[in-house]
Design a protein around this motif. Structure first.
Motif, mmCIF file in Angstrom:
data_model
loop_
_atom_site.group_PDB
_atom_site.id
_atom_site.type_symbol
_atom_site.label_atom_id
_atom_site.label_comp_id
_atom_site.label_asym_id
_atom_site.label_seq_id
_atom_site.Cartn_x
_atom_site.Cartn_y
_atom_site.Cartn_z
ATOM 1 N N VAL A 171 0.275 0.248 -1.067
ATOM 2 C CA VAL A 171 -1.118 0.123 -0.653
ATOM 3 C C VAL A 171 -1.238 -0.163 0.843
ATOM 4 C CG1 VAL A 171 -1.351 -2.355 -1.127
ATOM 5 C CG2 VAL A 171 -3.368 -0.869 -1.274
ATOM 6 N N GLY A 172 -0.288 -0.865 1.405
ATOM 7 C CA GLY A 172 -0.323 -1.173 2.828
ATOM 8 C C GLY A 172 -0.240 0.065 3.691
ATOM 9 N N PRO A 173 0.881 0.779 3.651
ATOM 10 C CA PRO A 173 1.005 1.961 4.508
ATOM 11 C C PRO A 173 0.091 3.120 4.135
ATOM 12 C CG PRO A 173 2.937 1.695 3.095
ATOM 13 C CD PRO A 173 2.125 0.449 2.963
ATOM 14 N N GLU A 174 -0.228 3.281 2.849
ATOM 15 C CA GLU A 174 -1.011 4.447 2.430
ATOM 16 C C GLU A 174 -2.519 4.254 2.567
ATOM 17 O OE1 GLU A 174 0.129 5.701 -1.447
ATOM 18 O OE2 GLU A 174 2.199 6.140 -0.879
ATOM 19 N N LEU A 175 -3.014 3.053 2.229
ATOM 20 C CA LEU A 175 -4.461 2.825 2.248
ATOM 21 C C LEU A 175 -4.915 1.994 3.439
ATOM 22 C CD1 LEU A 175 -5.427 2.242 -1.491
ATOM 23 C CD2 LEU A 175 -5.751 4.284 -0.108
ATOM 24 N N SER A 195 -16.126 -2.824 -12.408
ATOM 25 C CA SER A 195 -15.714 -1.952 -11.289
ATOM 26 C C SER A 195 -14.291 -2.257 -10.831
ATOM 27 C CB SER A 195 -16.682 -2.123 -10.113
ATOM 28 O OG SER A 195 -18.008 -1.845 -10.488
ATOM 29 N N SER A 196 -13.390 -2.343 -11.771
ATOM 30 C CA SER A 196 -12.087 -2.958 -11.500
ATOM 31 C C SER A 196 -11.143 -2.077 -10.693
ATOM 32 C CB SER A 196 -11.422 -3.341 -12.814
ATOM 33 O OG SER A 196 -12.187 -4.323 -13.467
ATOM 34 N N ALA A 197 -10.392 -2.731 -9.821
ATOM 35 C CA ALA A 197 -9.371 -2.063 -9.006
ATOM 36 C C ALA A 197 -8.050 -2.034 -9.776
ATOM 37 C CB ALA A 197 -9.226 -2.771 -7.669
ATOM 38 N N PHE A 198 -8.085 -1.466 -10.977
ATOM 39 C CA PHE A 198 -6.861 -1.369 -11.769
ATOM 40 C C PHE A 198 -5.789 -0.558 -11.047
ATOM 41 C CE2 PHE A 198 -9.953 -1.766 -15.478
ATOM 42 C CZ PHE A 198 -9.614 -3.072 -15.756
ATOM 43 N N SER A 209 -14.169 2.696 0.936
ATOM 44 C CA SER A 209 -13.593 3.312 2.133
ATOM 45 C C SER A 209 -12.183 3.843 1.873
ATOM 46 C CB SER A 209 -13.554 2.286 3.273
ATOM 47 O OG SER A 209 -12.784 1.157 2.904
ATOM 48 N N LYS A 210 -11.534 3.358 0.819
ATOM 49 C CA LYS A 210 -10.150 3.736 0.563
ATOM 50 C C LYS A 210 -9.951 4.526 -0.723
ATOM 51 C CE LYS A 210 -9.080 1.218 4.166
ATOM 52 N NZ LYS A 210 -8.739 1.857 5.454
ATOM 53 N N VAL A 211 -10.810 4.309 -1.734
ATOM 54 C CA VAL A 211 -10.609 4.908 -3.056
ATOM 55 C C VAL A 211 -11.911 5.561 -3.513
ATOM 56 C CG1 VAL A 211 -9.940 4.458 -5.443
ATOM 57 C CG2 VAL A 211 -8.919 3.108 -3.597
ATOM 58 N N ASP A 212 -11.818 6.805 -4.010
ATOM 59 C CA ASP A 212 -13.054 7.495 -4.402
ATOM 60 C C ASP A 212 -13.424 7.202 -5.853
ATOM 61 O OD1 ASP A 212 -11.617 9.223 -6.128
ATOM 62 O OD2 ASP A 212 -11.365 10.725 -4.559
ATOM 63 N N ALA A 213 -14.632 7.652 -6.225
ATOM 64 C CA ALA A 213 -15.191 7.323 -7.538
ATOM 65 C C ALA A 213 -14.356 7.898 -8.669
ATOM 66 C CB ALA A 213 -16.632 7.826 -7.627
ATOM 67 N N TYR A 233 -11.433 5.676 -9.437
ATOM 68 C CA TYR A 233 -11.870 4.480 -10.170
ATOM 69 C C TYR A 233 -12.124 4.799 -11.639
ATOM 70 C CZ TYR A 233 -12.496 1.000 -6.443
ATOM 71 O OH TYR A 233 -12.278 0.071 -5.467
ATOM 72 N N ILE A 234 -12.798 5.924 -11.906
ATOM 73 C CA ILE A 234 -13.149 6.277 -13.277
ATOM 74 C C ILE A 234 -11.900 6.582 -14.106
ATOM 75 C CG2 ILE A 234 -14.319 7.987 -14.729
ATOM 76 C CD1 ILE A 234 -16.433 8.209 -12.464
ATOM 77 N N ARG A 235 -11.006 7.398 -13.556
ATOM 78 C CA ARG A 235 -9.765 7.721 -14.277
ATOM 79 C C ARG A 235 -8.955 6.458 -14.552
ATOM 80 N NH1 ARG A 235 -9.452 11.831 -10.368
ATOM 81 N NH2 ARG A 235 -7.829 10.662 -9.274
#
Length: 256
Positions: A96-100, A167-170, A203-207, A210-212
Motif C-alpha cells: 500500500v505504501g509504494p503503490e497507493l 464502507s470498509s477498506a477490506f 483518491s486511491k481506490v475506486d468504487a 470497494y464493491i468487489r
C-alpha cells in the motif's frame, strides 16, 4: 451529553488517546444501565466542529432526539502521519505504501494491539465509570474503521457481538480478513452489518474495487451461517455525511 477524557494506550508505549463518551437522553435522571457502542474515529462522531472534514456523524443529536437507550464511546484516531492505517490495519501491508501512498514502507499491523487496548483497558474503565450492561457491547466503524471492527468481531465475537462495518477498506488486508473469518469461531456473533456505496471513489481506490472487496467478504460471512446483512447503497459516497444518514437505521438493526 458528551464527556471527554484521555486514556493511555500501554500497547503503544503509553500514548494518550482522546475518548469521547456520549450519554443517552435522561442518563443523569435515571438509574438504568445501558448497552455500549464503541466506535473508531471518535473525533468525527458527534460535533461538526470537531470532525476532520467539517461534517460529523451527528450521533449526539441522534441519541437526544431518538432517546435510544445507548452509550456511544468514540476513540479518536491517531492523526500522526499514517498511524491511522497502522492502528486500524490488523495485518501489515507491504504494497500500500509504494503503490497507493507513493511512499516506501510497510503499513498496518498494529490492529491487534489496538483491539487489546479496547478490550482490556478502555472497556473495563467505561464499565466502571458508567452504568453499562457489560455483556451488551457493540462496535462500529467506517473505511479502515470497518476493517478493524470486522477483525474485532471475529477475534472476540462473544464480547463485540453486534458489529457494523460501513464502507470498509477490506482491500487493505483482503486475503487476511477473508481467511480470518473462515477460520474463526464466530458463533457468538449475534448480528453483523456491512455495506458499501456505489459511488465510494476515494483518491486511491475506486468504487468498483470497494464493491468487489465487500462482496467477497460478505460471501465468506454467509458461509458461516450467522445473522449478516449486506446493503449496497445506491449513490453512497465515502464520506461522513453518507454514514450520518444511514447510521440511525444501522443502530436500530444492531439493537433490535
Amino acid at each position: 451529553m458528551i464527556q471527554e477524557f484521555k486514556v493511555k494506550i500501554e500497547q503503544f508505549e503509553g500514548l494518550e488517546r482522546q475518548i469521547r463518551v456520549c450519554l443517552p437522553y435522561g442518563y443523569e435522571e435515571s438509574e438504568e444501565s445501558y448497552p455500549v457502542l464503541y466506535m473508531h474515529d471518535g473525533q468525527n462522531l458527534f460535533r461538526d466542529e470537531d470532525a476532520s472534514y467539517g461534517i460529523s456523524w451527528g450521533l449526539s443529536d441522534f441519541l437526544e432526539k431518538s432517546k435510544t437507550p445507548l452509550i456511544i464511546v468514540g476513540i479518536d484516531c491517531n492523526h500522526e502521519g499514517f498511524q491511522r492505517l497502522n492502528e486500524y490495519g490488523p495485518w501489515e501491508n507491504p504494497t500500500v505504501g509504494p503503490e497507493l501512498l507513493k511512499i516506501e514502507g510497510v503499513y498496518g499491523g498494529k490492529g491487534a494491539a489496538y483491539i487489546e487496548y479496547l478490550l482490556h483497558t478502555l472497556k473495563p474503565l467505561i464499565d466502571e465509570k458508567y452504568r453499562t450492561k457489560p455483556e451488551e457491547t457493540l462496535m462500529a466503524g467506517s473505511s479502515m474503521g470497518g476493517l478493524i471492527s470486522t477483525y474485532a468481531a471475529c477475534r472476540y465475537p462473544n464480547v463485540f457481538s453486534r458489529v457494523a462495518s460501513l464502507s470498509s477498506a477490506f482491500w487493505f488486508n483482503q486475503k487476511e480478513i477473508e481467511s480470518f473469518i473462515q477460520k474463526s469461531d464466530i458463533s457468538g456473533l449475534k448480528k453483523f452489518y456491512m455495506d458499501i456505496g456505489t459511488d465510494e471513489d476515494t483518491s486511491k481506490v475506486d468504487a468498483n474495487h470497494y464493491i468487489r472487496s465487500s462482496k467477497t467478504v460478505y460471501e465468506v460471512f454467509k458461509e458461516k451461517g450467522i445473522d449478516v446483512r449486506f446493503d449496497i447503497i445506491e449513490g453512497g459516497k465515502h464520506h461522513e455525511s453518507a454514514w450520518r444518514e444511514r447510521m440511525p437505521e444501522i443502530i436500530h438493526y444492531l439493537m433490535k
